[in-house]
Write a protein that holds these residues in place. Structure first.
Motif, PDB file in Angstrom:
ATOM      1  N   LYS A 259       7.896 -14.794  -6.113  1.00  0.00           N
ATOM      2  CA  LYS A 259       7.012 -13.777  -6.691  1.00  0.00           C
ATOM      3  C   LYS A 259       5.967 -13.277  -5.690  1.00  0.00           C
ATOM      4  N   LYS A 260       5.959 -13.820  -4.489  1.00  0.00           N
ATOM      5  CA  LYS A 260       4.975 -13.381  -3.498  1.00  0.00           C
ATOM      6  C   LYS A 260       5.053 -11.880  -3.263  1.00  0.00           C
ATOM      7  N   ASN A 261       6.264 -11.350  -3.322  1.00  0.00           N
ATOM      8  CA  ASN A 261       6.453  -9.921  -3.061  1.00  0.00           C
ATOM      9  C   ASN A 261       5.898  -9.023  -4.161  1.00  0.00           C
ATOM     10  N   LEU A 262       5.501  -9.601  -5.295  1.00  0.00           N
ATOM     11  CA  LEU A 262       4.921  -8.788  -6.360  1.00  0.00           C
ATOM     12  C   LEU A 262       3.720  -8.009  -5.835  1.00  0.00           C
ATOM     13  N   LEU A 263       2.891  -8.641  -5.052  1.00  0.00           N
ATOM     14  CA  LEU A 263       1.695  -7.983  -4.505  1.00  0.00           C
ATOM     15  C   LEU A 263       2.094  -6.795  -3.639  1.00  0.00           C
ATOM     16  N   THR A 264       3.023  -7.018  -2.699  1.00  0.00           N
ATOM     17  CA  THR A 264       3.369  -5.974  -1.744  1.00  0.00           C
ATOM     18  C   THR A 264       4.159  -4.848  -2.391  1.00  0.00           C
ATOM     19  N   VAL A 265       5.060  -5.195  -3.322  1.00  0.00           N
ATOM     20  CA  VAL A 265       5.818  -4.151  -4.017  1.00  0.00           C
ATOM     21  C   VAL A 265       4.879  -3.282  -4.842  1.00  0.00           C
ATOM     22  N   GLN A 266       3.893  -3.874  -5.484  1.00  0.00           N
ATOM     23  CA  GLN A 266       2.935  -3.071  -6.248  1.00  0.00           C
ATOM     24  C   GLN A 266       2.096  -2.190  -5.328  1.00  0.00           C
ATOM     25  N   GLN A 267       1.755  -2.697  -4.142  1.00  0.00           N
ATOM     26  CA  GLN A 267       1.102  -1.834  -3.164  1.00  0.00           C
ATOM     27  C   GLN A 267       2.005  -0.646  -2.826  1.00  0.00           C
ATOM     28  N   ALA A 268       3.296  -0.928  -2.652  1.00  0.00           N
ATOM     29  CA  ALA A 268       4.244   0.128  -2.304  1.00  0.00           C
ATOM     30  C   ALA A 268       4.377   1.145  -3.424  1.00  0.00           C
ATOM     31  N   VAL A 269       4.332   0.680  -4.670  1.00  0.00           N
ATOM     32  CA  VAL A 269       4.373   1.605  -5.814  1.00  0.00           C
ATOM     33  C   VAL A 269       3.155   2.533  -5.785  1.00  0.00           C
ATOM     34  N   ILE A 270       1.989   1.974  -5.503  1.00  0.00           N
ATOM     35  CA  ILE A 270       0.775   2.782  -5.417  1.00  0.00           C
ATOM     36  C   ILE A 270       0.945   3.855  -4.341  1.00  0.00           C
ATOM     37  N   ILE A 271       1.388   3.437  -3.159  1.00  0.00           N
ATOM     38  CA  ILE A 271       1.560   4.386  -2.053  1.00  0.00           C
ATOM     39  C   ILE A 271       2.585   5.449  -2.405  1.00  0.00           C
ATOM     40  N   TRP A 272       3.714   5.025  -2.995  1.00  0.00           N
ATOM     41  CA  TRP A 272       4.762   5.956  -3.408  1.00  0.00           C
ATOM     42  C   TRP A 272       4.236   7.027  -4.356  1.00  0.00           C
ATOM     43  N   CYS A 273       3.332   6.632  -5.236  1.00  0.00           N
ATOM     44  CA  CYS A 273       2.757   7.589  -6.192  1.00  0.00           C
ATOM     45  C   CYS A 273       1.975   8.698  -5.482  1.00  0.00           C
TER      46      CYS A 273
END
Length: 275
Positions: A259-273
């Motif tokens: 689940k460590k990647n949850l933080l980075t994937v959510q960052q990526a979702v923010i950037i993608w938006c």
């Protein structure tokens, strides 16, 4: 700018773009991306993992998070008016609220991106992060056979959304009366697990545990799956309920670091938006 509400609202290229942004973040790119930007967040007090990872992720990108309880959106004030004011100061809105209709209204009224951090009918960030993690440890995660063990609820429905977009095979194992439409359903775990590679679970309310007595994931059950199969229980999971205590102590369990990647994937979702 765009919103992130449902996985079913994305194309495969959108998901792979978010994965690519995640790789870039890990490589040290996008540092300071949110410099001078504020994220207004609505979260219930019980949220742990999703809130921690969003707040820390915003901080690491150089942004500011402003937190409200989710019931702040249940007030008499019209959501159109709430958004009208927030548009003056917020650069993005992140919402965890049971009512997806409310989240969709926010997205419709707001001039800034809105991210769905969980509703009663889906949990897109969680499942997207799981898929990213799987993409890094499986030879071809799209060709894997997925089994979801749990009721017709937000986690299972989010897996269904993902399978519809990416095209991987998804089955469900559940008690009678908890089936999801549009997927192959089993009611006996020893039958369901055969030929499966990725076994996912969701926690169950105490009042329906008996209905799922034939669906518990144990070490013995995992041994019936394909070689190299992975157990990915959605937290919070409960030993002795949807999973046995012994299977969590084996190499089948994806582990906490998964689940460590949850933080980075959510960052990526923010950037993608914002892109």
């Amino acid at each position: 700018m765009k919103d992130f509400i449902k996985l079913s609202g994305l194309k495969p290229d959108d998901i792979y773009k978010i994965f690519s942004i995640t790789d870039d973040i890990i490589a040290g790119r996008y540092n300071g991306f949110l410099g001078g930007k504020s994220a207004v967040m609505f979260f219930p007090a019980s949220s742990i993992r999703t809130r921690v990872t969003f707040e820390k992720g915003i901080y690491l990108l150089g942004g500011q998070s402003i937190l409200f309880p989710d019931d702040a959106l249940d007030k008499k004030e019209n959501l159109r008016d709430v958004c009208g004011y927030l548009d003056n100061w917020a650069d993005i809105i992140i919402v965890r609220h049971k009512d997806i209709g409310l989240v969709e209204k926010l997205a419709g009224y707001s001039e800034v991106p809105v991210i769905n951090a969980m509703t009663a009918v889906n949990h897109p960030c969680e499942i997207l992060a799981d898929l990213y993690s799987l993409s890094n440890i499986r030879e071809n995660f799209i060709n894997d056979q997925y089994l979801f063990c749990g009721r017709n609820g937000n986690i299972g429905l989010a897996w269904k959304e993902a399978s519809g977009v990416l095209g991987f095979d998804l089955s469900q194992c559940c008690g009678y009366g908890y089936e999801m439409d549009g997927v192959k359903v089993y009611h006996n775990i020893k039958e369901a697990v055969k030929g499966k590679d990725i076994i996912c679970t969701d926690s169950l309310p105490a009042e329906i545990l008996n209905d799922f007595s034939g669906c518990q994931i144990t070490k013995e059950v995992m041994e019936m799956a394909n070689p190299g199969a992975i157990l990915n229980p959605c937290p919070p999971f409960y030993r002795g309920e949807e999973v046995s205590g012994d299977v969590i102590e084996t190499g089948y369990f994806a582990g906490y670091a998964f689940k460590k990647n949850l933080l980075t994937v959510q960052q990526a979702v923010i950037i993608w938006c914002f892109l």
